[in-house]
Design a protein around this motif. Structure first.
Motif, mmCIF file in Angstrom:
data_model
loop_
_atom_site.group_PDB
_atom_site.id
_atom_site.type_symbol
_atom_site.label_atom_id
_atom_site.label_comp_id
_atom_site.label_asym_id
_atom_site.label_seq_id
_atom_site.Cartn_x
_atom_site.Cartn_y
_atom_site.Cartn_z
ATOM 1 N N LYS A 58 0.834 -1.137 -0.004
ATOM 2 C CA LYS A 58 0.125 -0.039 -0.170
ATOM 3 C C LYS A 58 0.869 1.301 -0.044
ATOM 4 O O LYS A 58 0.685 2.357 -0.835
ATOM 5 N N GLN A 59 1.917 1.284 0.849
ATOM 6 C CA GLN A 59 2.816 2.416 1.047
ATOM 7 C C GLN A 59 3.515 2.476 -0.592
ATOM 8 O O GLN A 59 3.653 3.579 -0.895
ATOM 9 N N ALA A 61 2.554 1.548 -3.728
ATOM 10 C CA ALA A 61 1.602 1.981 -4.520
ATOM 11 C C ALA A 61 1.203 3.318 -4.317
ATOM 12 O O ALA A 61 1.142 4.158 -5.426
ATOM 13 N N TYR A 62 1.177 3.893 -3.093
ATOM 14 C CA TYR A 62 0.604 5.101 -2.883
ATOM 15 C C TYR A 62 1.816 6.303 -3.444
ATOM 16 O O TYR A 62 1.863 7.317 -4.013
ATOM 17 N N GLU A 63 3.074 6.078 -3.090
ATOM 18 C CA GLU A 63 4.281 6.463 -3.260
ATOM 19 C C GLU A 63 4.624 6.693 -4.727
ATOM 20 O O GLU A 63 5.219 7.668 -5.268
ATOM 21 N N LYS A 65 2.765 5.428 -7.416
ATOM 22 C CA LYS A 65 1.584 5.246 -8.410
ATOM 23 C C LYS A 65 1.692 4.061 -8.996
ATOM 24 O O LYS A 65 1.054 4.092 -10.335
ATOM 25 N N ASN A 67 0.560 0.225 -10.687
ATOM 26 C CA ASN A 67 -0.831 -0.141 -10.915
ATOM 27 C C ASN A 67 -0.694 -1.889 -11.178
ATOM 28 O O ASN A 67 -1.550 -2.304 -11.367
ATOM 29 N N ALA A 88 -4.273 -3.050 -1.870
ATOM 30 C CA ALA A 88 -3.553 -1.931 -2.462
ATOM 31 C C ALA A 88 -4.143 -1.479 -3.753
ATOM 32 O O ALA A 88 -4.121 -0.273 -4.086
ATOM 33 N N GLU A 89 -5.354 -2.462 -4.000
ATOM 34 C CA GLU A 89 -6.234 -1.799 -5.473
ATOM 35 C C GLU A 89 -5.360 -1.817 -6.713
ATOM 36 O O GLU A 89 -5.606 -0.894 -7.193
#
Length: 298
Positions: A58-59, A61-63, A65, A67, A88-89
Motif C-alpha cells: 500500500k505504501q 503503490a501510494y508513493e 502510483k 498499478n 492496495a487496489e
C-alpha cells in the motif's frame, strides 16, 4: 496495442530482496519494464538494483502510483502477499510462486470476487508485451513484437511456441502464462476474450495440458465467440493415468482430463490442432494462410 501490460505499466516487485526476485528484477529492468518499487517487510528505505524498497504494498503503490505487482515470495507467504496487493487496489498482480497450498488459493479466489485486481498465476512465468513490458521470468530475447497472442498453462511450452513463431518472423501481441495449478486467477477464457477484443491481435496460440477441464470450456467458448483463428496444443499425451506430471493441475482423475478428450473437443470446436510441440509454429502458419492473415502477421 496489447492486453493488460504495456510501456506505461508501473510495477512493484514483492519480495524484491530475495535472490530470485533481485535477479529477475534486473532482467525486467534491462528489458525496459518500468519497475517503480520493491516491497520487503522490515527492509524499507533500502534499494535493490537502484529501486526503492518499501515495507508494504500500500505504501509503495501510494508513493509511486504503481498499478501492477509481481510476487516472488515463498509459498507459505504467497497468499498473504496476493491479498496485500488486492487491498492496495492494484489492477494487475502476477504470482510466480509455486507450491502454494490449495486451501490458501481458495481463500484468495474468494477474496478476489468483486475486486478490481486481476491475478495471473500462481505458478506461472508471467506476462509480456514484446518490446514494451516483461513482468515475469520468461526469456525476453525470444519474443518479437507482432500480432499473435499466446496463452498457456505451461511455462516451458510457452517459450517453445514463442521461439518457433519468432523464428518464422511472426511476432506476438502479448504472451500470457496462466499457470498450471488447479486454482488460478485468470483462466483461458479471460485471456481469449481480451485477445478477441484486441484489434491488433490476429490469431491465438492456446497451449494446454492434461488434467481438469479448462481447455474444454475454452474450446466451447471459442466455438461460440472467437472471431480469430486459434491453434491448440495439449501436452501430456503419454502421461500415465492417475500420475501427477509436474504441475499440480496436470493429473487425470477418474478418466477425465485426458489429452485425447481435450484434443477431440478442441478439434470439434474448430481449433487448429498441433500434434507435437515442434509443429506449433507451422500449424499457426497454415491457420493464418487459411484465414488470409499471414502477410499481416509477419
Amino acid at each position: 496495442m496489447s492486453i493488460w501490460v504495456d510501456e506505461s505499466t508501473r510495477v512493484i516487485v514483492q519480495g524484491i530482496t530475495g535472490n530470485t526476485a533481485s535477479y529477475h528484477t534486473k532482467q525486467m529492468i534491462e528489458y525496459g519494464t518500468n519497475i517503480v518499487a520493491g516491497v520487503s517487510p522490515f527492509k524499507g528505505n533500502t534499494k535493490v538494483e537502484g529501486i526503492n524498497v518499501f515495507d508494504t504494498v500500500k505504501q509503495a503503490a501510494y508513493e509511486t502510483k504503481a498499478n501492477a505487482s509481481i510476487i516472488y515470495v515463498p509459498a507459505k507467504f504467497a497468499a498473504d502477499a496476493i491479498l496485500e496487493a488486492v487491498d492496495a487496489e492494484l489492477e494487475l498482480v502476477i504470482c510466480i510462486t509455486e507450491h502454494i497450498p490449495i486451501k490458501d488459493m481458495l481463500i484468495v479466489k474468494n477474496y478476489l470476487e468483486g475486486k478490481k485486481t486481476r491475478l495471473i498465476g500462481p505458478n506461472c512465468p508471467g506476462i509480456i508485451t514484446p518490446g514494451e513490458c516483461k513482468i515475469g521470468i520468461m526469456p525476453g530475447y525470444i519474443h518479437k513484437k507482432g500480432r499473435i497472442g499466446v496463452v498457456s498453462r505451461s511455462g516451458t511450452l510457452t517459450y517453445e511456441a514463442v521461439r518457433q513463431l519468432t523464428e518464422r518472423g511472426i511476432g506476438q501481441s502479448t504472451v500470457v502464462g496462466i499457470g498450471g495449478d488447479p486454482i488460478i486467477g485468470t483462466d483461458f477464457i479471460d485471456v481469449l476474450k481480451a485477445f478477441n477484443d484486441d484489434d491488433n491481435t490476429d490469431g491465438v496460440v492456446m497451449i494446454g495440458e492434461i488434467g481438469g477441464n479448462a481447455e474444454e470450456k475454452a474450446s466451447l467458448w471459442i466455438k461460440e465467440n472467437m472471431k480469430k483463428p486459434v491453434v491448440g496444443f495439449i501436452g501430456g499425451k503419454t502421461a500415465p493415468k492417475g500420475k501427477r506430471m509436474g504441475h499440480a493441475g496436470a493429473i487425470i482423475s477418474s478418466g477425465k482430463g485426458t489429452a485425447e478428450q481435450k484434443i477431440k473437443t478442441m478439434s470439434d470446436c474448430g481449433i487448429y490442432i498441433s500434434e507435437t510441440p515442434t509443429a506449433i509454429g507451422d500449424t499457426l502458419v497454415k491457420a493464418l494462410k487459411t484465414n488470409d492473415l499471414f502477410k499481416q502477421c509477419i
